[in-house]
Write an enzyme that holds these catalytic residues in place. Sequence first.
Site, PDB file in Angstrom:
ATOM      1  N   HIS A  15       0.811  -1.055   0.003  1.00 30.10           N
ATOM      2  CA  HIS A  15      -0.095   0.046  -0.115  1.00 30.10           C
ATOM      3  C   HIS A  15       0.990   1.081  -0.094  1.00 30.10           C
ATOM      4  O   HIS A  15       1.876   1.208   0.612  1.00 30.10           O
ATOM      5  CB  HIS A  15      -0.900   0.024   1.432  1.00 30.10           C
ATOM      6  CG  HIS A  15      -2.132   0.942   1.113  1.00 30.10           C
ATOM      7  ND1 HIS A  15      -1.779   2.404   1.258  1.00 30.10           N
ATOM      8  CD2 HIS A  15      -3.255   0.617   0.656  1.00 30.10           C
ATOM      9  CE1 HIS A  15      -3.004   2.884   1.090  1.00 30.10           C
ATOM     10  NE2 HIS A  15      -3.965   1.939   0.625  1.00 30.10           N
ATOM     11  N   ASP A  64      -8.097  -5.345   0.130  1.00 31.11           N
ATOM     12  CA  ASP A  64      -8.339  -6.173  -0.674  1.00 31.11           C
ATOM     13  C   ASP A  64      -7.972  -7.718  -0.464  1.00 31.11           C
ATOM     14  O   ASP A  64      -8.601  -8.672  -1.072  1.00 31.11           O
ATOM     15  CB  ASP A  64      -7.966  -5.816  -2.068  1.00 31.11           C
ATOM     16  CG  ASP A  64      -8.758  -4.449  -2.224  1.00 31.11           C
ATOM     17  OD1 ASP A  64      -9.857  -4.345  -2.124  1.00 31.11           O
ATOM     18  OD2 ASP A  64      -7.985  -3.678  -2.865  1.00 31.11           O
TER      19      ASP A  64
HETATM   20  N1  CMC Z   1       4.059  -7.482  -4.818  1.00 35.04           N
HETATM   21  C1  CMC Z   1       5.272  -7.488  -4.751  1.00 35.04           C
HETATM   22  N2  CMC Z   1       6.240  -6.633  -4.831  1.00 35.04           N
HETATM   23  C2  CMC Z   1       5.482  -5.397  -4.433  1.00 35.04           C
HETATM   24  C3  CMC Z   1       4.083  -5.387  -4.206  1.00 35.04           C
HETATM   25  C4  CMC Z   1       3.312  -6.369  -4.271  1.00 35.04           C
HETATM   26  N3  CMC Z   1       2.093  -6.551  -4.227  1.00 35.04           N
HETATM   27  N4  CMC Z   1       3.812  -4.038  -3.839  1.00 35.04           N
HETATM   28  C5  CMC Z   1       4.771  -3.156  -3.957  1.00 35.04           C
HETATM   29  N5  CMC Z   1       5.825  -4.094  -4.291  1.00 35.04           N
HETATM   30  C6  CMC Z   1       7.401  -3.561  -4.369  1.00 35.04           C
HETATM   31  C7  CMC Z   1       7.574  -2.653  -5.592  1.00 35.04           C
HETATM   32  O1  CMC Z   1       7.903  -3.474  -6.542  1.00 35.04           O
HETATM   33  C8  CMC Z   1       8.788  -1.901  -5.122  1.00 35.04           C
HETATM   34  O2  CMC Z   1       9.855  -2.825  -5.141  1.00 35.04           O
HETATM   35  P1  CMC Z   1      11.419  -2.001  -5.379  1.00 35.04           P
HETATM   36  O3  CMC Z   1      11.419  -1.052  -4.219  1.00 35.04           O
HETATM   37  O4  CMC Z   1      12.450  -2.992  -5.410  1.00 35.04           O
HETATM   38  O5  CMC Z   1      11.182  -1.533  -6.711  1.00 35.04           O
HETATM   39  C9  CMC Z   1       8.489  -1.882  -3.556  1.00 35.04           C
HETATM   40  O6  CMC Z   1       7.615  -2.856  -3.117  1.00 35.04           O
HETATM   41  C10 CMC Z   1       7.575  -0.215  -3.333  1.00 35.04           C
HETATM   42  O7  CMC Z   1       6.521  -0.554  -4.216  1.00 35.04           O
HETATM   43  P2  CMC Z   1       5.877   0.962  -4.908  1.00 35.04           P
HETATM   44  O8  CMC Z   1       5.466   0.192  -6.231  1.00 35.04           O
HETATM   45  O9  CMC Z   1       6.793   1.772  -5.095  1.00 35.04           O
HETATM   46  O10 CMC Z   1       4.330   0.922  -4.129  1.00 35.04           O
HETATM   47  P3  CMC Z   1       3.283   1.958  -4.558  1.00 35.04           P
HETATM   48  O11 CMC Z   1       2.975   2.866  -3.259  1.00 35.04           O
HETATM   49  O12 CMC Z   1       3.784   2.824  -5.641  1.00 35.04           O
HETATM   50  O13 CMC Z   1       2.124   1.061  -4.969  1.00 35.04           O
HETATM   51  C11 CMC Z   1       0.294  -0.662  -4.834  1.00 35.04           C
HETATM   52  C12 CMC Z   1       0.982   0.448  -4.171  1.00 35.04           C
HETATM   53  C13 CMC Z   1      -0.643  -0.744  -3.831  1.00 35.04           C
HETATM   54  C14 CMC Z   1       0.041  -0.114  -6.001  1.00 35.04           C
HETATM   55  C15 CMC Z   1       1.433  -1.838  -4.751  1.00 35.04           C
HETATM   56  O14 CMC Z   1       1.725  -2.125  -3.462  1.00 35.04           O
HETATM   57  C16 CMC Z   1       0.565  -2.949  -5.672  1.00 35.04           C
HETATM   58  O15 CMC Z   1       0.588  -3.035  -6.790  1.00 35.04           O
HETATM   59  N6  CMC Z   1      -0.041  -3.736  -4.809  1.00 35.04           N
HETATM   60  C17 CMC Z   1      -0.713  -4.862  -5.496  1.00 35.04           C
HETATM   61  C18 CMC Z   1      -2.097  -4.607  -5.857  1.00 35.04           C
HETATM   62  C19 CMC Z   1      -2.943  -4.304  -4.634  1.00 35.04           C
HETATM   63  O16 CMC Z   1      -3.092  -5.085  -3.749  1.00 35.04           O
HETATM   64  N7  CMC Z   1      -3.757  -2.954  -4.605  1.00 35.04           N
HETATM   65  C20 CMC Z   1      -4.882  -2.734  -3.690  1.00 35.04           C
HETATM   66  C21 CMC Z   1      -4.268  -2.001  -2.919  1.00 35.04           C
HETATM   67  S1  CMC Z   1      -5.279  -1.337  -1.324  1.00 35.04           S
HETATM   68  C22 CMC Z   1      -6.983  -0.785  -1.974  1.00 35.04           C
HETATM   69  C23 CMC Z   1      -6.815   0.421  -2.188  1.00 35.04           C
HETATM   70  O17 CMC Z   1      -7.097   1.363  -1.339  1.00 35.04           O
HETATM   71  O18 CMC Z   1      -6.539   0.953  -3.360  1.00 35.04           O
END
Ligand code: CMC
Length: 431
Positions: free
Chosen positions: A309, A366
């Site tokens: 998140h 989720d």
């Molecule tokens: N699985 C594997 N790696 C992950 C995941 C995941 N679910 N989420 C983040 N990472 C990694 C990401 O690749 C990055 O790695 P690195 O630092 O090596 O590049 C690191 O963790 C930081 O992640 P980020 O992409 O910078 O995080 P963000 O804040 O941009 O994205 C997110 C947040 C929710 C989009 C992401 O965690 C994700 O895609 N999760 C899976 C989808 C999901 O469950 N979404 C529902 C969110 S809760 C409902 C809502 O309120 O929307």
Amino acid sequence: MNIKKQEAAAHLEVNGKKMDLDVLCGVENEVAMDGLQLRNQTGVINLDPGYGNTGSCVSSITFLNGEKGVIHHRGYELKDLAANCSFLEVAYLLMKGELPNPDQHRQWTELVRDNSYLGPSLQELLNHYPVKSHPMSVLASVVLSLTGFYGDLGHETYYQFDMDVVRLIAKTPLIAAHNFRRKRGMNYIYADPSLGYAENFLHSMFSKRLPKERRKIMATALEKLLIIHADHEQNCSTSTVRMISSSDANVYAAIGGGIGALWGPLHGGANEAVINMLEYIKMRDGDLEAVIKRAKDKDDPFKLMGFGHRVYKTYDPRAAIAKEVVDSLLKDLGVDEPLVDTAMELEKIALEDDYFVSRNLYPNVDFYTGIAYKAMGIPKEMFTVMFTMGRMAGWLAHLLEFREDENRRICRPRQIYAGKPIREYVKMEDR
Ligand code: CMC
């Protein structure tokens, strides 16, 4: 707005230009630098793709502390609201700022009840969507078209806006249920005024085929799930709603856009994606390690759905409530759902794995909600619609707040240009 200016300003020097930035402090001691004059005074903009460090507004609706896993709405802890309130009470709290007293509660629930119908033309419109349409596309499109039924292409009066709020809360579950039944060749069911909000939705979906006792058990769980979805401050869809609204577009246009934003699998669409992932694991004989390996592989776009998140760097407090709801729902319904065990095993492995630990990736809201919806007999493609029903309250609360914000301006971010430098036009025959 209840924010304080700190005595000491922040100082910035860039390209030989100096600037003092006011430092503002929120009610829960969150601190921001006021960058409104940044470009005017220095010629420089703040580049922040994904807005991870950008405060887009001052809001009094929801507070989150992602490091500590805290969430409260209008000062009330989410877990207390989920344990004690109905969804309509929480929707009222979000929009009006206070929990309703008995009179206010009666008036509000009556208003919603009296608008809980789909008129003949709306039913006819719904009957024309291709049956294969995803329920989120139907919902977004029908909500946009409500302008034709109730609006005057924007510029609505405040009375009209209040009625728009009531209509959206009242009709969203009925639009969803109509679509569900039509896809299955079943007739539209009229709402039952004697039932509560969630129970009426279940009645509109499953009619008398769902025994009363089971419907009550499901409605109790559903009210809580709607509450945990109701608001989450400036998330992607809420920011979209605010952004669309900032152009003075009408409420249906703004909410239709919010539904589109929520649909994506990185946001509300993750609940559907979680179940797909858990089913995929089951299909591969429970090979959890393979999924974890894929999620960690930087060359694979696959992510562990329902994990991570932008704000929470600890367990999402909504996920903890969702897990409790799943446990009591399955127990009360006497249902055995093998995907729960798969989810719990996956959670355990991820929470012990250095990749997830070092990145603070925990289950989010989720991760468990889809299992609850599945146990209720709600199809996967409708999971994000369920999220929408709850989030509708938050979107509308933010719209109300935004419209009354004296500092509101059209939302218009800037950019840094990385394309070709200016060049001579080349005639077609010379290209
Ligand atoms: N699985 C594997 N790696 C992950 C995941 C995941 N679910 N989420 C983040 N990472 C990694 C990401 O690749 C990055 O790695 P690195 O630092 O090596 O590049 C690191 O963790 C930081 O992640 P980020 O992409 O910078 O995080 P963000 O804040 O941009 O994205 C997110 C947040 C929710 C989009 C992401 O965690 C994700 O895609 N999760 C899976 C989808 C999901 O469950 N979404 C529902 C969110 S809760 C409902 C809502 O309120 O929307």
